[in-house]
Design a protein around this motif. Structure first.
Motif, PDB file in Angstrom:
ATOM      1  N   HIS A  13     -47.611  64.066 -77.184  1.00  0.00           N
ATOM      2  CA  HIS A  13     -47.956  65.017 -76.129  1.00  0.00           C
ATOM      3  C   HIS A  13     -49.390  65.510 -76.317  1.00  0.00           C
ATOM      4  CE1 HIS A  13     -43.481  65.268 -76.073  1.00  0.00           C
ATOM      5  NE2 HIS A  13     -43.709  65.269 -74.766  1.00  0.00           N
ATOM      6  N   GLN A  14     -50.243  65.196 -75.365  1.00  0.00           N
ATOM      7  CA  GLN A  14     -51.643  65.581 -75.469  1.00  0.00           C
ATOM      8  C   GLN A  14     -51.808  67.093 -75.539  1.00  0.00           C
ATOM      9  OE1 GLN A  14     -54.102  64.145 -72.284  1.00  0.00           O
ATOM     10  NE2 GLN A  14     -56.013  64.813 -73.236  1.00  0.00           N
ATOM     11  N   ARG A  17     -51.267  68.211 -79.079  1.00  0.00           N
ATOM     12  CA  ARG A  17     -52.416  67.854 -79.922  1.00  0.00           C
ATOM     13  C   ARG A  17     -53.581  68.791 -79.648  1.00  0.00           C
ATOM     14  NH1 ARG A  17     -51.462  62.661 -77.923  1.00  0.00           N
ATOM     15  NH2 ARG A  17     -53.581  62.541 -77.081  1.00  0.00           N
ATOM     16  N   ARG A  18     -53.803  69.092 -78.375  1.00  0.00           N
ATOM     17  CA  ARG A  18     -54.911  69.983 -78.012  1.00  0.00           C
ATOM     18  C   ARG A  18     -54.685  71.374 -78.595  1.00  0.00           C
ATOM     19  NH1 ARG A  18     -55.429  70.115 -71.929  1.00  0.00           N
ATOM     20  NH2 ARG A  18     -56.025  67.948 -72.294  1.00  0.00           N
ATOM     21  N   GLU A  35     -56.932  61.858 -83.849  1.00  0.00           N
ATOM     22  CA  GLU A  35     -55.648  62.053 -83.190  1.00  0.00           C
ATOM     23  C   GLU A  35     -55.002  60.694 -82.927  1.00  0.00           C
ATOM     24  OE1 GLU A  35     -55.938  64.334 -79.618  1.00  0.00           O
ATOM     25  OE2 GLU A  35     -57.305  65.826 -80.479  1.00  0.00           O
ATOM     26  N   ALA A  37     -51.416  59.015 -80.550  1.00  0.00           N
ATOM     27  CA  ALA A  37     -50.398  59.345 -79.555  1.00  0.00           C
ATOM     28  C   ALA A  37     -49.026  58.749 -79.865  1.00  0.00           C
ATOM     29  CB  ALA A  37     -50.860  58.878 -78.169  1.00  0.00           C
TER      30      ALA A  37
END
Length: 213
Positions: A13-14, A17-18, A35, A37
């Protein structure tokens, strides 16, 4: 000034991560170096970037976190892996810890607690919450390692007790007035004698057999 702790973020999930990156970029002693995915990409990035700590989700496409963890542990100088999970996925944490994860944090973790967890596993500590320790112990065979404790020397039992307390090799060395090299030798002997894979299993064995302090 010591080099910052290099961290790799592995989550499908972006947004997660952000959020993790935002938490960590304000820490002077932590550097997010990359990072990924999914688990397969995480293994490749870990081999490429050689992070100190990997923050990794369990449920991911292509390769899940447990399989990725096993692959990372096979690399030269493997990173410590800190599982990042939601409360409802707590049961999935157990296989990851059994595979050698250094601990886990929840996805809604407080930023200061997250940074503290990274520093802790980097220093050699094991982050094991009581409820997860109970789940791990309940899955162990009642005779797993039974009787092998008698082969440990008194010093090895002291070292094992301190491992169960979450102490790093450096802290054990200070507590017992030994060199870190000697402590590492004791830890290797403990794992060999008890037929255990890592410090997490050693800590669980110690708790189960009354060696923990």
């Amino acid at each position: 000034m010591a080099d910052p702790i290099k961290v790799l973020l592995v989550d499908d999930h972006q947004v997660v991560r952000r959020g993790l990156r935002t938490f960590l970029e304000v820490q002077d002693d932590i550097e997010v170096v990359g990072e990924a995915a999914d688990g397969a990409e995480g293994v490749a990035r870990a081999e490429e970037l050689k992070p100190d700590v990997v923050l990794m989700d369990v449920k991911m496409p292509v390769m899940d976190g447990v399989d990725a963890l096993r692959r990372i542990r096979e690399l030269d100088n493997p990173a410590k892996v800190l599982i990042v999970t939601s409360f409802t996925e707590q049961r999935t944490v157990v296989p990851a810890l059994r595979a050698g994860a250094a601990g886990y944090v929840y996805k809604d973790v407080d930023p200061d607690a997250l940074a503290g967890a990274i520093r802790s596993v980097h220093a050699g500590h094991i982050l094991l919450q009581p409820e997860v320790a109970c789940a791990l112990l309940s899955q162990e065979e009642t005779n797993n390692g039974q009787g092998r404790g008698g082969s440990l020397t008194e010093r090895e039992r002291e070292v094992l007790g301190l491992i169960a307390d979450g102490r790093s090799n450096r802290e054990i060395a200070r507590a017992l007035v030994l060199s870190e090299k000697t402590v590492k030798t004791h830890v290797s002997n403990i794992l060999m004698k008890l037929d255990l894979a890592d410090r997490t299993q050693a800590a669980l064995w110690a708790v189960r057999h009354g060696v923990a302090g």
